[in-house]
Design a protein around this motif. Structure first.
Motif, PDB file in Angstrom:
ATOM      1  N   MET A  29       0.820  -1.197   0.000  1.00 49.89           N
ATOM      2  CA  MET A  29       0.000   0.000   0.000  1.00 49.89           C
ATOM      3  C   MET A  29       0.869   1.267   0.000  1.00 49.89           C
ATOM      4  O   MET A  29       0.579   2.196  -0.734  1.00 49.89           O
ATOM      5  N   VAL A  30       1.928   1.268   0.814  1.00 47.42           N
ATOM      6  CA  VAL A  30       2.815   2.438   0.866  1.00 47.42           C
ATOM      7  C   VAL A  30       3.491   2.636  -0.485  1.00 47.42           C
ATOM      8  O   VAL A  30       3.671   3.782  -0.922  1.00 47.42           O
ATOM      9  N   TYR A  31       3.831   1.550  -1.155  1.00 48.74           N
ATOM     10  CA  TYR A  31       4.468   1.674  -2.465  1.00 48.74           C
ATOM     11  C   TYR A  31       3.534   2.349  -3.460  1.00 48.74           C
ATOM     12  O   TYR A  31       3.957   3.228  -4.214  1.00 48.74           O
ATOM     13  N   GLN A  32       2.263   1.948  -3.462  1.00 44.15           N
ATOM     14  CA  GLN A  32       1.296   2.546  -4.381  1.00 44.15           C
ATOM     15  C   GLN A  32       1.080   4.025  -4.070  1.00 44.15           C
ATOM     16  O   GLN A  32       1.031   4.854  -4.985  1.00 44.15           O
ATOM     17  N   GLN A  33       0.939   4.344  -2.799  1.00 40.39           N
ATOM     18  CA  GLN A  33       0.736   5.736  -2.405  1.00 40.39           C
ATOM     19  C   GLN A  33       1.960   6.581  -2.759  1.00 40.39           C
ATOM     20  O   GLN A  33       1.815   7.715  -3.227  1.00 40.39           O
ATOM     21  N   THR A  34       3.140   6.028  -2.552  1.00 45.21           N
ATOM     22  CA  THR A  34       4.364   6.746  -2.891  1.00 45.21           C
ATOM     23  C   THR A  34       4.436   6.976  -4.392  1.00 45.21           C
ATOM     24  O   THR A  34       4.782   8.076  -4.844  1.00 45.21           O
ATOM     25  N   GLN A  35       4.098   5.962  -5.174  1.00 45.28           N
ATOM     26  CA  GLN A  35       4.109   6.096  -6.635  1.00 45.28           C
ATOM     27  C   GLN A  35       3.177   7.214  -7.089  1.00 45.28           C
ATOM     28  O   GLN A  35       3.541   8.046  -7.926  1.00 45.28           O
ATOM     29  N   ILE A  36       1.998   7.260  -6.523  1.00 43.53           N
ATOM     30  CA  ILE A  36       1.028   8.302  -6.882  1.00 43.53           C
ATOM     31  C   ILE A  36       1.572   9.682  -6.530  1.00 43.53           C
ATOM     32  O   ILE A  36       1.477  10.624  -7.328  1.00 43.53           O
TER      33      ILE A  36
ATOM     34  N   LEU B 179       4.731  10.575  -6.195  1.00 44.96           N
ATOM     35  CA  LEU B 179       5.855  10.912  -7.079  1.00 44.96           C
ATOM     36  C   LEU B 179       5.351  11.373  -8.447  1.00 44.96           C
ATOM     37  O   LEU B 179       5.885  12.319  -9.026  1.00 44.96           O
ATOM     38  N   GLU B 180       4.333  10.718  -8.955  1.00 41.28           N
ATOM     39  CA  GLU B 180       3.738  11.132 -10.225  1.00 41.28           C
ATOM     40  C   GLU B 180       3.106  12.510 -10.100  1.00 41.28           C
ATOM     41  O   GLU B 180       3.204  13.334 -11.020  1.00 41.28           O
ATOM     42  N   THR B 181       2.477  12.775  -8.976  1.00 44.93           N
ATOM     43  CA  THR B 181       1.890  14.091  -8.722  1.00 44.93           C
ATOM     44  C   THR B 181       2.972  15.156  -8.661  1.00 44.93           C
ATOM     45  O   THR B 181       2.819  16.245  -9.239  1.00 44.93           O
ATOM     46  N   LEU B 182       4.066  14.841  -7.991  1.00 40.45           N
ATOM     47  CA  LEU B 182       5.185  15.780  -7.900  1.00 40.45           C
ATOM     48  C   LEU B 182       5.716  16.113  -9.291  1.00 40.45           C
ATOM     49  O   LEU B 182       5.917  17.284  -9.625  1.00 40.45           O
ATOM     50  N   GLU B 183       5.940  15.097 -10.104  1.00 42.87           N
ATOM     51  CA  GLU B 183       6.420  15.338 -11.467  1.00 42.87           C
ATOM     52  C   GLU B 183       5.437  16.219 -12.242  1.00 42.87           C
ATOM     53  O   GLU B 183       5.840  17.158 -12.935  1.00 42.87           O
ATOM     54  N   CYS B 184       4.171  15.936 -12.117  1.00 42.20           N
ATOM     55  CA  CYS B 184       3.143  16.722 -12.808  1.00 42.20           C
ATOM     56  C   CYS B 184       3.203  18.184 -12.372  1.00 42.20           C
ATOM     57  O   CYS B 184       3.160  19.097 -13.209  1.00 42.20           O
ATOM     58  N   HIS B 185       3.317  18.422 -11.084  1.00 43.11           N
ATOM     59  CA  HIS B 185       3.395  19.799 -10.583  1.00 43.11           C
ATOM     60  C   HIS B 185       4.659  20.495 -11.088  1.00 43.11           C
ATOM     61  O   HIS B 185       4.611  21.669 -11.460  1.00 43.11           O
TER      62      HIS B 185
ATOM     63  N   LEU C  18      13.566  12.043  -7.628  1.00 43.12           N
ATOM     64  CA  LEU C  18      12.577  11.217  -8.321  1.00 43.12           C
ATOM     65  C   LEU C  18      13.171   9.923  -8.890  1.00 43.12           C
ATOM     66  O   LEU C  18      12.596   8.850  -8.673  1.00 43.12           O
ATOM     67  N   PRO C  19      14.321   9.968  -9.575  1.00 45.09           N
ATOM     68  CA  PRO C  19      14.864   8.705 -10.086  1.00 45.09           C
ATOM     69  C   PRO C  19      15.250   7.708  -8.988  1.00 45.09           C
ATOM     70  O   PRO C  19      15.018   6.504  -9.123  1.00 45.09           O
TER      71      PRO C  19
END
Length: 104
Positions: free
Chosen positions: A1-8, A10-16, A55-56
């Motif tokens: 669950m933490v992995y999925q939340q972290t992935q989301i 990180l994707e949000t951060l990149e988008c911003h 991010l990487p």
């Protein structure tokens, strides 16, 4: 669950970062990427550090199902760097969410 939340997050951060035109197509020099200073503050901007180091590295941990950091504090640096830029609040809030998630 933490992995999925972290992935989301990180994707949000990149988008911003992209939406605020803080995303670069030109990577820092190899020397800049090997900086040992916190947040590579001696060799690149904070947004470059987020894009090319944070991010990487986080994505690599997720991809390899490696343990994620248990104590993380990226948001305070963002608050310091962008203190006078209220338009960066979404980025800071995303970093606060990452910090909170990984420091639980």
């Amino acid at each position: 669950m933490v992995y999925q939340q972290t992935q989301i997050l990180l994707e949000t951060l990149e988008c911003h970062l992209r939406n605020h035109e803080l995303w670069s197509d030109v990577p820092p020099s190899a020397a800049a990427l090997t900086s040992t200073a916190p947040f590579a503050c001696d060799s690149m901007s904070f947004e470059s550090w987020l894009q090319f180091i944070f991010l990487p590295r986080m994505q690599q941990l997720l991809d390899n199902q490696q343990p994620l950091p248990k104590k993380i504090a990226v948001a305070p640096m963002a608050q310091h760097v962008w203190a006078e830029l209220p338009e960066r609040q979404l980025i800071i809030a995303t970093l606060e969410a990452i910090d909170a998630l990984l420091s639980e």
